[in-house]
Enzyme design. Structure first.
Site, PDB file in Angstrom:
ATOM      1  N   HIS A  19       9.281  -7.355  -7.709  1.00  0.00           N
ATOM      2  CA  HIS A  19       9.919  -7.886  -7.429  1.00  0.00           C
ATOM      3  C   HIS A  19       8.088  -8.822  -7.619  1.00  0.00           C
ATOM      4  O   HIS A  19       7.033  -8.421  -8.056  1.00  0.00           O
ATOM      5  CB  HIS A  19      10.241  -8.954  -6.297  1.00  0.00           C
ATOM      6  CG  HIS A  19       9.053  -8.345  -4.566  1.00  0.00           C
ATOM      7  ND1 HIS A  19       8.450  -8.266  -4.996  1.00  0.00           N
ATOM      8  CD2 HIS A  19       9.408  -7.447  -3.406  1.00  0.00           C
ATOM      9  CE1 HIS A  19       6.956  -8.056  -2.927  1.00  0.00           C
ATOM     10  NE2 HIS A  19       8.274  -6.476  -3.423  1.00  0.00           N
ATOM     11  N   HIS A  22       4.640  -7.866  -6.095  1.00  0.00           N
ATOM     12  CA  HIS A  22       3.924  -6.754  -6.801  1.00  0.00           C
ATOM     13  C   HIS A  22       3.805  -7.659  -8.308  1.00  0.00           C
ATOM     14  O   HIS A  22       2.498  -6.881  -8.781  1.00  0.00           O
ATOM     15  CB  HIS A  22       5.471  -5.024  -7.333  1.00  0.00           C
ATOM     16  CG  HIS A  22       6.053  -5.040  -6.330  1.00  0.00           C
ATOM     17  ND1 HIS A  22       7.205  -5.289  -6.444  1.00  0.00           N
ATOM     18  CD2 HIS A  22       5.518  -4.493  -5.892  1.00  0.00           C
ATOM     19  CE1 HIS A  22       8.052  -4.799  -5.751  1.00  0.00           C
ATOM     20  NE2 HIS A  22       6.502  -3.804  -4.945  1.00  0.00           N
ATOM     21  N   CYS A 127       5.488   5.311  11.897  1.00  0.00           N
ATOM     22  CA  CYS A 127       6.346   4.745  11.021  1.00  0.00           C
ATOM     23  C   CYS A 127       7.115   5.099   9.582  1.00  0.00           C
ATOM     24  O   CYS A 127       5.894   5.124   9.032  1.00  0.00           O
ATOM     25  CB  CYS A 127       6.277   2.914  10.823  1.00  0.00           C
ATOM     26  SG  CYS A 127       6.494   1.915  10.075  1.00  0.00           S
ATOM     27  N   CYS A 130       5.243   2.945   6.886  1.00  0.00           N
ATOM     28  CA  CYS A 130       3.763   2.532   6.907  1.00  0.00           C
ATOM     29  C   CYS A 130       3.718   3.785   6.388  1.00  0.00           C
ATOM     30  O   CYS A 130       2.396   4.073   6.072  1.00  0.00           O
ATOM     31  CB  CYS A 130       3.289   2.271   7.961  1.00  0.00           C
ATOM     32  SG  CYS A 130       3.761   0.589   8.795  1.00  0.00           S
ATOM     33  N   CYS A 144       7.544  -1.609  14.664  1.00  0.00           N
ATOM     34  CA  CYS A 144       6.336  -2.001  13.477  1.00  0.00           C
ATOM     35  C   CYS A 144       6.293  -3.038  13.814  1.00  0.00           C
ATOM     36  O   CYS A 144       7.665  -3.536  12.920  1.00  0.00           O
ATOM     37  CB  CYS A 144       7.062  -0.864  12.449  1.00  0.00           C
ATOM     38  SG  CYS A 144       5.715  -1.536  11.643  1.00  0.00           S
ATOM     39  N   HIS A 147       7.396  -3.291   9.761  1.00  0.00           N
ATOM     40  CA  HIS A 147       8.474  -2.859   8.983  1.00  0.00           C
ATOM     41  C   HIS A 147       9.966  -3.256   9.697  1.00  0.00           C
ATOM     42  O   HIS A 147      10.919  -2.907   9.103  1.00  0.00           O
ATOM     43  CB  HIS A 147       8.769  -1.524   8.723  1.00  0.00           C
ATOM     44  CG  HIS A 147       7.776  -0.705   7.574  1.00  0.00           C
ATOM     45  ND1 HIS A 147       6.574  -0.878   7.768  1.00  0.00           N
ATOM     46  CD2 HIS A 147       8.384  -1.227   7.003  1.00  0.00           C
ATOM     47  CE1 HIS A 147       5.746  -0.825   6.583  1.00  0.00           C
ATOM     48  NE2 HIS A 147       7.043  -0.778   5.886  1.00  0.00           N
ATOM     49  N   LYS A 296      10.741 -14.227   5.409  1.00  0.00           N
ATOM     50  CA  LYS A 296       9.741 -12.591   4.096  1.00  0.00           C
ATOM     51  C   LYS A 296      10.550 -11.945   3.222  1.00  0.00           C
ATOM     52  O   LYS A 296      11.711 -12.233   3.698  1.00  0.00           O
ATOM     53  CB  LYS A 296       9.457 -11.456   5.623  1.00  0.00           C
ATOM     54  CG  LYS A 296       8.469 -10.160   4.734  1.00  0.00           C
ATOM     55  CD  LYS A 296       8.303  -9.373   6.132  1.00  0.00           C
ATOM     56  CE  LYS A 296       8.311  -8.309   5.047  1.00  0.00           C
ATOM     57  NZ  LYS A 296       7.257  -7.564   6.042  1.00  0.00           N
ATOM     58  N   LYS A 299      16.021  -7.343   0.886  1.00  0.00           N
ATOM     59  CA  LYS A 299      17.320  -6.797  -0.088  1.00  0.00           C
ATOM     60  C   LYS A 299      17.856  -7.798   1.208  1.00  0.00           C
ATOM     61  O   LYS A 299      18.726  -8.217   0.650  1.00  0.00           O
ATOM     62  CB  LYS A 299      17.013  -5.608   0.024  1.00  0.00           C
ATOM     63  CG  LYS A 299      16.565  -4.997  -1.222  1.00  0.00           C
ATOM     64  CD  LYS A 299      17.805  -3.623  -1.598  1.00  0.00           C
ATOM     65  CE  LYS A 299      16.017  -2.844  -2.412  1.00  0.00           C
ATOM     66  NZ  LYS A 299      17.134  -1.533  -2.362  1.00  0.00           N
TER      67      LYS A 299
HETATM   68  N1  MSP Z   1       2.046   2.480  -2.247  1.00  0.00           N
HETATM   69  C1  MSP Z   1       1.549   2.554  -1.401  1.00  0.00           C
HETATM   70  C2  MSP Z   1       0.624   1.746  -2.652  1.00  0.00           C
HETATM   71  C3  MSP Z   1      -0.492   3.039  -2.100  1.00  0.00           C
HETATM   72  S1  MSP Z   1      -2.219   2.329  -3.004  1.00  0.00           S
HETATM   73  C4  MSP Z   1      -3.363   3.789  -3.105  1.00  0.00           C
HETATM   74  C5  MSP Z   1       1.961   0.699  -1.368  1.00  0.00           C
HETATM   75  N2  MSP Z   1       3.305   0.248  -2.388  1.00  0.00           N
HETATM   76  S2  MSP Z   1       4.460  -0.680  -1.703  1.00  0.00           S
HETATM   77  O1  MSP Z   1       5.335  -0.880  -3.856  1.00  0.00           O
HETATM   78  O2  MSP Z   1       5.073  -1.524  -0.863  1.00  0.00           O
HETATM   79  O3  MSP Z   1       3.299  -1.968  -2.285  1.00  0.00           O
HETATM   80  C6  MSP Z   1       2.607  -2.973  -1.468  1.00  0.00           C
HETATM   81  C7  MSP Z   1       1.784  -4.239  -3.086  1.00  0.00           C
HETATM   82  O4  MSP Z   1       2.810  -4.625  -3.565  1.00  0.00           O
HETATM   83  C8  MSP Z   1       1.226  -5.082  -1.879  1.00  0.00           C
HETATM   84  O5  MSP Z   1      -0.325  -4.684  -1.102  1.00  0.00           O
HETATM   85  C9  MSP Z   1       0.758  -5.946  -3.064  1.00  0.00           C
HETATM   86  O6  MSP Z   1      -0.126  -5.252  -4.147  1.00  0.00           O
HETATM   87  C10 MSP Z   1       2.124  -5.733  -3.468  1.00  0.00           C
HETATM   88  N3  MSP Z   1       2.989  -7.012  -2.689  1.00  0.00           N
HETATM   89  C11 MSP Z   1       4.241  -6.146  -2.271  1.00  0.00           C
HETATM   90  N4  MSP Z   1       5.523  -7.775  -1.893  1.00  0.00           N
HETATM   91  C12 MSP Z   1       3.876  -8.086  -1.859  1.00  0.00           C
HETATM   92  C13 MSP Z   1       4.872  -9.670  -1.169  1.00  0.00           C
HETATM   93  N5  MSP Z   1       5.281 -10.196  -0.404  1.00  0.00           N
HETATM   94  N6  MSP Z   1       3.496 -10.405  -1.330  1.00  0.00           N
HETATM   95  C14 MSP Z   1       2.645 -10.530  -2.076  1.00  0.00           C
HETATM   96  N7  MSP Z   1       2.238  -9.390  -2.626  1.00  0.00           N
HETATM   97  C15 MSP Z   1       3.015  -8.145  -2.179  1.00  0.00           C
HETATM   98  O7  MSP Z   1       1.973  -0.164  -0.613  1.00  0.00           O
END
Ligand code: MSP
Length: 513
Positions: A19, A22, A127, A130, A144, A147, A296, A299
């Site tokens: 999304h 990312h 959790c 996390c 948490c 989440h 936030k 889904k």
């Molecule tokens: N797999 C772990 C990261 C491991 S790195 C060694 C993880 N994955 S995640 O799919 O949850 O991705 C988290 C990251 O996605 C956040 O740190 C950020 O880079 C991005 N984002 C996901 N949702 C976000 C928002 N709503 N806003 C901004 N960035 C966010 O955690």
């Protein structure tokens, strides 16, 4: 400017489709990579997917497929999204890759052999979101906060990493390297966390509970905890410990993450590196969260913003611009389509789009459709001066990761250029052939300004930059850097100017439904 530049994004979990969050992190990494390449720095940009652990096993089970099948499917979605957003990553890593599995086992063995991993028993509040045990302080109203789920009490025998042993070293390191974690608020958050005694880190899961992971090299009955596995991706991507990539790019590493995963990156990762005898990374750059319509994204709320929908509706460059311009790096931001359209219309269609189209139209008219011979006086040019000031501001903004400030500086220059046209009134000068020399000098100055703008926006909006250069007759293969801003060897006198289609068409309320 460093000679080599290594930039990473988090590797994304494959339990959900990509999304806007990312997309944001990955686009920021791309802008930084493009910017450094432009300076001739050897650049390595890595993104990828995090595929082991409870979360993925759970999602696969729900979907009725094996974890590997599930991971293959979602990882492919991430991999194919990035080229659509013009992301120029050099490498895409998956934690199920054999070379990664080998690296993780290698590091585990190394740390185990040095005596920093021990077998013990632990009970705590876990959790699943996390994928870690939470401390008492982190639990709010029995849940948490990240989440919204109640953690589960789990007690089992496991392997532990002696993270507590490195607590004082880490505090000292952060204090001695004040921009190790930036912006400052996140450095302070990590230091605040380190005020309490640090627990050792549970780094295994018994196979009786979870099979989907990397088997420990020193005990077949356990898999590696997903964070201990995932963080190591940053060195697997450099072929650690072999070859020269690691030598070239480590420790000059810049990690980019959002605030949700500050603790694993700010605490686990540097202590893991220390225990493995590897130097810490250079910077951890932490940004805030994108919310959607003030809440936030989730889904269940149905407010997940999908990057490709926006790209298809408004164009890629507009999408990239909005994300980079609207978020102050480090703070949260709210996504609303209305704000997006407003910016597109004002900054892109009005300020930039109009500037390009009227400059090209006028130069074609007054300079016989070609780039004229330079006859402007550099020392008298207000645009030249303003462009050089902009370059300095952009450099400073990149150095401290304030990309929105870089865009503000570029837009100031665009506005100065628009004002210059209004003040000089080329249309009035054009009425009298006696003004020809003066008119050509003004038009040349304006073409130089467009050249500067194209170079300045190129890391952010590569397509628009290319279109501007094409319209002013600059060969795409020309290697342009910020040092080429206002350099006279870029424009070629006599090259034809071309009027392209509108760079950013205005969006009217009616067609924005
Ligand atoms: N797999 C772990 C990261 C491991 S790195 C060694 C993880 N994955 S995640 O799919 O949850 O991705 C988290 C990251 O996605 C956040 O740190 C950020 O880079 C991005 N984002 C996901 N949702 C976000 C928002 N709503 N806003 C901004 N960035 C966010 O955690």
């Amino acid at each position: 400017m460093p000679k080599s530049f290594y930039i990473t994004t988090p590797i994304y979990y494959v339990n959900a489709s990509p999304h806007i969050g990312h997309a944001y992190t990955t686009i920021v990494a791309d802008v930084l990579a493009r910017y450094h390449r432009m300076y001739g720095a050897e650049t390595f940009f890595v993104t990828g997917t995090d595929e082991h652990g409870d979360k993925i096993a759970e999602a696969a089970q729900k979907a009725g497929v094996t974890p590997q099948e599930y991971a293959d499917k979602i990882s492919a979605q991430f991999r194919s999204l990035w080229p659509e957003l013009s992301i120029t990553n050099d490498y895409f890593i998956r934690t199920t890759d054999t070379n990664h599995i080998e690296t993780v086992r290698n590091i585990l063995q190394k740390v185990y052999d040095s005596g920093d991993i021990y077998f013990g028993s632990y009970g705590g509040n876990y959790c699943f979101g996390c994928e870690r045990f939470l401390t008492e302080k982190e639990i709010v109203d029995n849940k948490c906060p990240e989440h919204g789920r109640e953690p589960q009490y789990i007690e089992e025998k496991n392997y532990f990493f002696k993270m507590s042993k490195y607590q004082d070293w880490l505090i000292d390191y952060i204090k001695k390297h004040p921009d190790f974690i930036r912006p400052e608020r996140y450095k302070n958050e990590v230091l605040a966390f380190l005020r309490d005694p640090l627990d050792d880190l549970c780094i295994s899961r018994p196979k009786t509970r979870l099979q989907w992971g990397i088997t420990l090299p020193f005990d077949e009955n356990y898999v590696t905890y997903v964070w201990f596995d995932a963080l190591i991706n940053y060195i697997t991507a450099l072929n650690y410990p072999h070859g020269d990539k690691f030598k070239k790019f480590w420790p000059a590493a810049q990690h980019l993450i959002a605030k949700d995963i500050l603790k694993p990156h700010g605490i686990y990762w540097p202590t893991m590196l220390k225990a493995a005898g590897i130097e810490p990374y250079r910077h951890l750059n932490v940004h805030g969260y994108w919310n959607s319509d003030q809440s936030k994204m989730s889904k269940s709320l149905g407010n997940v913003v999908r990057p490709l929908d926006l790209k298809d509706k408004y164009g890629l460059d507009a999408f990239r611009y909005f994300l980079l311009r609207d978020m102050v790096f480090g703070l949260d931001s709210n996504f609303s389509e209305e704000a997006f359209v407003k910016r597109l219309n004002s900054d892109l269609a009005n300020d930039l789009g109009n500037l390009v189209s009227r400059t090209i139209t006028m130069t074609i008219k007054y300079c016989d459709g070609k780039v004229p011979q330079s006859n402007y006086k550099k020392k008298d040019s207000v645009l030249h001066k303003a462009a050089l000031k902009t370059v300095a501001e952009v450099e400073a903004s990149f150095n401290d990761m304030s990309l929105h400030k870089a865009l503000i500086a570029i837009w100031n220059f665009i506005n100065v250029t628009n004002k210059y046209i209004v003040e000089k009134e080329p249309w009035t000068l054009g009425k009298d052939p006696a003004n020809r020399e003066k008119l050509i000098a003004i038009m040349y100055d304006l073409l130089m300004a467009l050249q500067a703008i194209a170079i300045l926006i190129s890391p952010f909006m590569p397509q628009a930059a290319g279109k501007i250069l094409q319209q002013i007759g600059v060969d795409e293969s020309k290697k342009l850097t910020l040092a080429s801003v206002y350099k006279e060897n870029v424009l070629t006198a006599g090259n034809p100017l071309t009027r392209g289609e509108s760079l950013f068409p205005r969006i009217s309320r009616e067609n924005n439904s």
